[in-house]
Motif scaffolding. Structure first.
Motif, PDB file in Angstrom:
ATOM      1  N   SER A  97     -20.469  30.349  51.574  1.00  0.00           N
ATOM      2  CA  SER A  97     -19.413  29.629  52.289  1.00  0.00           C
ATOM      3  C   SER A  97     -18.432  30.608  52.939  1.00  0.00           C
ATOM      4  O   SER A  97     -18.005  30.407  54.089  1.00  0.00           O
ATOM      5  N   LEU A  98     -18.088  31.674  52.221  1.00  0.00           N
ATOM      6  CA  LEU A  98     -17.181  32.681  52.777  1.00  0.00           C
ATOM      7  C   LEU A  98     -17.822  33.400  53.952  1.00  0.00           C
ATOM      8  O   LEU A  98     -17.169  33.674  54.978  1.00  0.00           O
ATOM      9  N   GLU A  99     -19.133  33.709  53.816  1.00  0.00           N
ATOM     10  CA  GLU A  99     -19.840  34.380  54.912  1.00  0.00           C
ATOM     11  C   GLU A  99     -19.880  33.494  56.147  1.00  0.00           C
ATOM     12  O   GLU A  99     -19.751  33.976  57.275  1.00  0.00           O
ATOM     13  N   LYS A 100     -20.085  32.199  55.951  1.00  0.00           N
ATOM     14  CA  LYS A 100     -20.116  31.276  57.081  1.00  0.00           C
ATOM     15  C   LYS A 100     -18.759  31.226  57.777  1.00  0.00           C
ATOM     16  O   LYS A 100     -18.678  31.272  59.016  1.00  0.00           O
ATOM     17  N   GLU A 101     -17.693  31.148  56.996  1.00  0.00           N
ATOM     18  CA  GLU A 101     -16.353  31.087  57.580  1.00  0.00           C
ATOM     19  C   GLU A 101     -16.006  32.376  58.322  1.00  0.00           C
ATOM     20  O   GLU A 101     -15.452  32.353  59.425  1.00  0.00           O
ATOM     21  N   GLN A 102     -16.355  33.506  57.724  1.00  0.00           N
ATOM     22  CA  GLN A 102     -16.075  34.795  58.360  1.00  0.00           C
ATOM     23  C   GLN A 102     -16.873  34.942  59.645  1.00  0.00           C
ATOM     24  O   GLN A 102     -16.376  35.461  60.646  1.00  0.00           O
ATOM     25  N   ASN A 103     -18.130  34.498  59.618  1.00  0.00           N
ATOM     26  CA  ASN A 103     -18.964  34.581  60.822  1.00  0.00           C
ATOM     27  C   ASN A 103     -18.390  33.715  61.943  1.00  0.00           C
ATOM     28  O   ASN A 103     -18.382  34.120  63.114  1.00  0.00           O
ATOM     29  N   ALA A 104     -17.899  32.524  61.583  1.00  0.00           N
ATOM     30  CA  ALA A 104     -17.313  31.630  62.592  1.00  0.00           C
ATOM     31  C   ALA A 104     -16.090  32.276  63.246  1.00  0.00           C
ATOM     32  O   ALA A 104     -15.897  32.191  64.470  1.00  0.00           O
ATOM     33  N   LEU A 105     -15.248  32.929  62.433  1.00  0.00           N
ATOM     34  CA  LEU A 105     -14.065  33.604  62.974  1.00  0.00           C
ATOM     35  C   LEU A 105     -14.465  34.771  63.883  1.00  0.00           C
ATOM     36  O   LEU A 105     -13.847  34.989  64.940  1.00  0.00           O
ATOM     37  N   ARG A 163     -24.231  38.255  70.437  1.00  0.00           N
ATOM     38  CA  ARG A 163     -25.618  37.881  70.096  1.00  0.00           C
ATOM     39  C   ARG A 163     -25.920  38.203  68.635  1.00  0.00           C
ATOM     40  O   ARG A 163     -26.611  37.444  67.953  1.00  0.00           O
ATOM     41  N   GLN A 164     -25.408  39.334  68.167  1.00  0.00           N
ATOM     42  CA  GLN A 164     -25.624  39.691  66.766  1.00  0.00           C
ATOM     43  C   GLN A 164     -24.951  38.690  65.829  1.00  0.00           C
ATOM     44  O   GLN A 164     -25.525  38.300  64.801  1.00  0.00           O
ATOM     45  N   LEU A 165     -23.755  38.271  66.204  1.00  0.00           N
ATOM     46  CA  LEU A 165     -23.035  37.292  65.387  1.00  0.00           C
ATOM     47  C   LEU A 165     -23.744  35.937  65.380  1.00  0.00           C
ATOM     48  O   LEU A 165     -23.773  35.243  64.359  1.00  0.00           O
ATOM     49  N   LEU A 166     -24.336  35.555  66.536  1.00  0.00           N
ATOM     50  CA  LEU A 166     -25.067  34.291  66.607  1.00  0.00           C
ATOM     51  C   LEU A 166     -26.347  34.339  65.762  1.00  0.00           C
ATOM     52  O   LEU A 166     -26.725  33.339  65.134  1.00  0.00           O
ATOM     53  N   LEU A 167     -27.013  35.498  65.752  1.00  0.00           N
ATOM     54  CA  LEU A 167     -28.189  35.663  64.884  1.00  0.00           C
ATOM     55  C   LEU A 167     -27.781  35.596  63.413  1.00  0.00           C
ATOM     56  O   LEU A 167     -28.487  35.007  62.585  1.00  0.00           O
ATOM     57  N   GLN A 168     -26.635  36.213  63.110  1.00  0.00           N
ATOM     58  CA  GLN A 168     -26.120  36.150  61.742  1.00  0.00           C
ATOM     59  C   GLN A 168     -25.795  34.709  61.345  1.00  0.00           C
ATOM     60  O   GLN A 168     -26.036  34.293  60.208  1.00  0.00           O
ATOM     61  N   GLU A 170     -27.371  32.017  62.402  1.00  0.00           N
ATOM     62  CA  GLU A 170     -28.638  31.347  62.097  1.00  0.00           C
ATOM     63  C   GLU A 170     -29.114  31.694  60.687  1.00  0.00           C
ATOM     64  O   GLU A 170     -29.595  30.825  59.950  1.00  0.00           O
ATOM     65  N   THR A 171     -28.972  32.978  60.326  1.00  0.00           N
ATOM     66  CA  THR A 171     -29.394  33.413  58.989  1.00  0.00           C
ATOM     67  C   THR A 171     -28.572  32.724  57.913  1.00  0.00           C
ATOM     68  O   THR A 171     -29.115  32.243  56.899  1.00  0.00           O
ATOM     69  N   ILE A 172     -27.255  32.661  58.126  1.00  0.00           N
ATOM     70  CA  ILE A 172     -26.374  32.017  57.149  1.00  0.00           C
ATOM     71  C   ILE A 172     -26.691  30.530  57.035  1.00  0.00           C
ATOM     72  O   ILE A 172     -26.729  29.964  55.936  1.00  0.00           O
ATOM     73  N   GLU A 173     -26.977  29.877  58.168  1.00  0.00           N
ATOM     74  CA  GLU A 173     -27.313  28.454  58.144  1.00  0.00           C
ATOM     75  C   GLU A 173     -28.614  28.210  57.396  1.00  0.00           C
ATOM     76  O   GLU A 173     -28.743  27.205  56.670  1.00  0.00           O
ATOM     77  N   LYS A 174     -29.576  29.114  57.562  1.00  0.00           N
ATOM     78  CA  LYS A 174     -30.834  28.987  56.812  1.00  0.00           C
ATOM     79  C   LYS A 174     -30.582  29.133  55.316  1.00  0.00           C
ATOM     80  O   LYS A 174     -31.167  28.414  54.493  1.00  0.00           O
ATOM     81  N   GLN A 175     -29.691  30.093  54.966  1.00  0.00           N
ATOM     82  CA  GLN A 175     -29.356  30.278  53.558  1.00  0.00           C
ATOM     83  C   GLN A 175     -28.665  29.028  52.997  1.00  0.00           C
ATOM     84  O   GLN A 175     -28.937  28.603  51.874  1.00  0.00           O
ATOM     85  N   LEU A 176     -27.789  28.460  53.805  1.00  0.00           N
ATOM     86  CA  LEU A 176     -27.087  27.253  53.368  1.00  0.00           C
ATOM     87  C   LEU A 176     -28.049  26.074  53.230  1.00  0.00           C
ATOM     88  O   LEU A 176     -27.882  25.222  52.357  1.00  0.00           O
ATOM     89  N   ASN A 177     -29.068  26.026  54.115  1.00  0.00           N
ATOM     90  CA  ASN A 177     -30.057  24.946  54.036  1.00  0.00           C
ATOM     91  C   ASN A 177     -30.864  25.021  52.746  1.00  0.00           C
ATOM     92  O   ASN A 177     -31.314  23.998  52.220  1.00  0.00           O
TER      93      ASN A 177
END
Length: 375
Positions: A97-105, A163-168, A170-177
C-alpha cells in the motif's frame, strides 16, 4: 488230539467271522454317486488387485502465504458453491500500500515536471521570435541554442522517468491483485481453517480453504514393478470397500506414473521396493464411501479364452492343485497346473485332456480309487 480239534475249530470260526464281516461291510457300504464335467472354453480376465484411497478428482487447497502479509478477510463460507475465478480471501499488506501511494505521488510529480518543461520550451520559442525581430533569425537561434538543448534533454529524461514509474505502477498493481486469492475450479467450499498457522497431525501447515468438486472422485494407489507392466490407461476397474461390503463401483485407469514414487523412508535404500502411482477415475457420482476411505482396486488387465474347470472341482494339497476324474467306474487323482481364476472357473494349463470326466464337486473324504456311480 482234542487240542488240535479245538484249535482247528477256532481258526475256522475266525475265518468265517472275518468273511462275514467283510460281506456285511460290502453289503452295507453306501453307494458313492458323483457328477462330472468336461473341460470347457471360457473367457477369463486377468486381474491386478491393489489397495487405494478415495479422494476428490478436482480439488484446491489454499495455504497462507506470509510473503503476501496477513489475511484481512475470508470472502466465502463452508458449504458455499463457487465458480472458477470467485474471490476466496484477501490479504492486507502495508508495504504494498505504501509503495502504491509513493508511486502515485512520483507519477504526479513527473507529470508536473514535464508540463513545466513544456511551458519553458514554449516561453523560449516566444523569446526566440522576439530576438529574431531585433538581431535576425540566425543570431537569435545561436543565442538560445544552449538553453533549448538543455530543456529538450531534461524533457527526454522526464519522459523516461515517467515510463519507468508507469511500469512500476503495473508491477505494484499486479502485486496488489495477488492479495486477492481466487478459486481455480468450480466446486464447493469443504472446510475453512481460521487458524492455519497450526500444524496438522502430519506436521504440515493446514490449508486455509479447501474446495472440491464433490460429485467426481478418483482412487489413488501404487503398483509394483511387475503389475505396472500389465496395467494400462483405460483398463476397467472394479472397486470395493470393507466398510461398505454390499457395494461395488466401476471405474477406469486414468493415469499410471512414468516414474516410481519416492519417500524419505526409501531414499538411499538400494533394495527398497519400487512402486508406481496409479489413479482410477470412478464412473458415476453415487458414492456411499467418503474421501479418505480405503478401497480395493481390481484392475482387469486382459481377457483370454482358455480351457477351464469349475472352481469347486479343484482341490489343493500344499502348493499342488488336483482334481478327481472317473475312469472305469473309479476315481483317479490328477495333479494339474492352474492359471488365472474367476469367481466360477479356473484355468487349467496342464494335466487334463478334453475326454476326461472330472468330478464337479468332490467331497472332502473322497479318495483316489473309490468306486463311484456317475449321475
Amino acid at each position: 488230539m482234542k487240542k488240535k480239534i479245538w484249535l482247528s475249530i477256532g481258526v475256522v470260526s475266525i475265518i468265517v467271522l472275518l468273511v462275514g464281516v467283510n460281506v456285511y461291510r460290502a453289503m452295507s457300504k453306501e453307494e458313492v454317486t458323483v457328477s462330472t464335467v468336461k473341460l470347457s472354453q471360457q473367457e477369463i480376465a486377468s486381474n491386478v488387485m491393489v489397495p487405494g484411497t478415495l479422494r476428490f478428482q478436482n480439488e484446491q487447497y489454499i495455504y497462507q502465504d506470509p510473503e503476501k502479509g496477513e489475511i484481512a478477510e475470508i470472502l466465502v463460507k463452508e458449504g458455499e458453491t463457487v465458480n472458477a475465478g470467485t474471490p476466496l480471501l484477501r490479504y492486507e499488506n502495508e508495504q504494498f500500500s505504501l509503495e502504491k501511494e509513493q508511486n502515485a505521488l512520483s507519477i504526479e510529480s513527473s507529470y508536473l515536471k514535464i508540463n513545466q518543461l513544456e511551458k519553458q520550451l514554449d516561453d523560449l520559442s516566444e523569446k526566440e521570435k522576439d530576438l529574431s525581430k531585433q538581431v535576425g533569425k540566425e543570431e537569435a537561434e545561436k543565442t538560445i541554442e544552449a538553453e533549448h538543448n538543455q530543456l529538450e534533454m531534461e524533457q527526454k529524461m522526464a519522459d523516461i522517468e515517467l515510463r519507468q514509474l508507469l511500469l512500476q505502477k503495473e508491477t505494484i498493481e499486479k502485486q496488489l491483485n495477488t492479495l486477492e486469492v481466487k478459486s481455480d475450479i468450480a466446486g464447493t467450499v469443504i472446510t475453512i481453517e481460521e487458524h492455519p498457522e497450526q500444524t496438522s497431525e502430519q506436521g504440515g501447515m493446514k490449508a486455509v480453504i479447501h474446495i472440491a468438486k464433490t460429485d467426481q472422485f478418483i482412487v489413488s494407489g501404487v503398483l509394483s514393478e511387475y503389475d505396472s507392466l500389465k496395467a494400462a490407461e483405460g483398463q476397467p476397474v472394479t472397486l470395493s470397500s470393507d466398510v461398505v461390503p454390499d457395494a461395488e463401483w466401476k471405474g477406469k485407469v486414468s493415469k499410471i506414473g512414468l516414474f516410481p514414487e519416492t519417500s524419505s523412508s526409501t531414499m538411499g535404500t538400494e533394495n527398497a521396493a519400487v512402486q508406481y502411482p496409479v489413479e482410477v477415475i470412478i464412473e458415476g457420482s453415487e458414492m456411499k464411501a467418503k474421501p479418505g476411505f480405503k478401497l480395493i482396486m481390481e484392475i482387469e488387465t486382459e481377457k483370454r479364452n482358455v480351457q477351464t474347470v469349475p472352481v469347486d472341482a479343484v482341490k489343493q494339497d500344499g502348493e499342488d492343485y488336483f482334481v478327481y476324474t472317473v475312469e472305469d467306474g473309479k476315481t483317479k487323482k490328477k495333479t494339474i497346473e492352474i492359471g488365472t481364476a474367476s469367481s466360477d472357473y479356473m484355468e487349467v494349463k496342464e494335466g487334463l485332456s478334453a475326454d476326461d470326466a472330472i468330478v464337479s464337486k468332490p467331497k472332502d473324504d473322497l479318495l483316489s480309487g473309490t468306486e463311484v456311480t456317475v449321475k
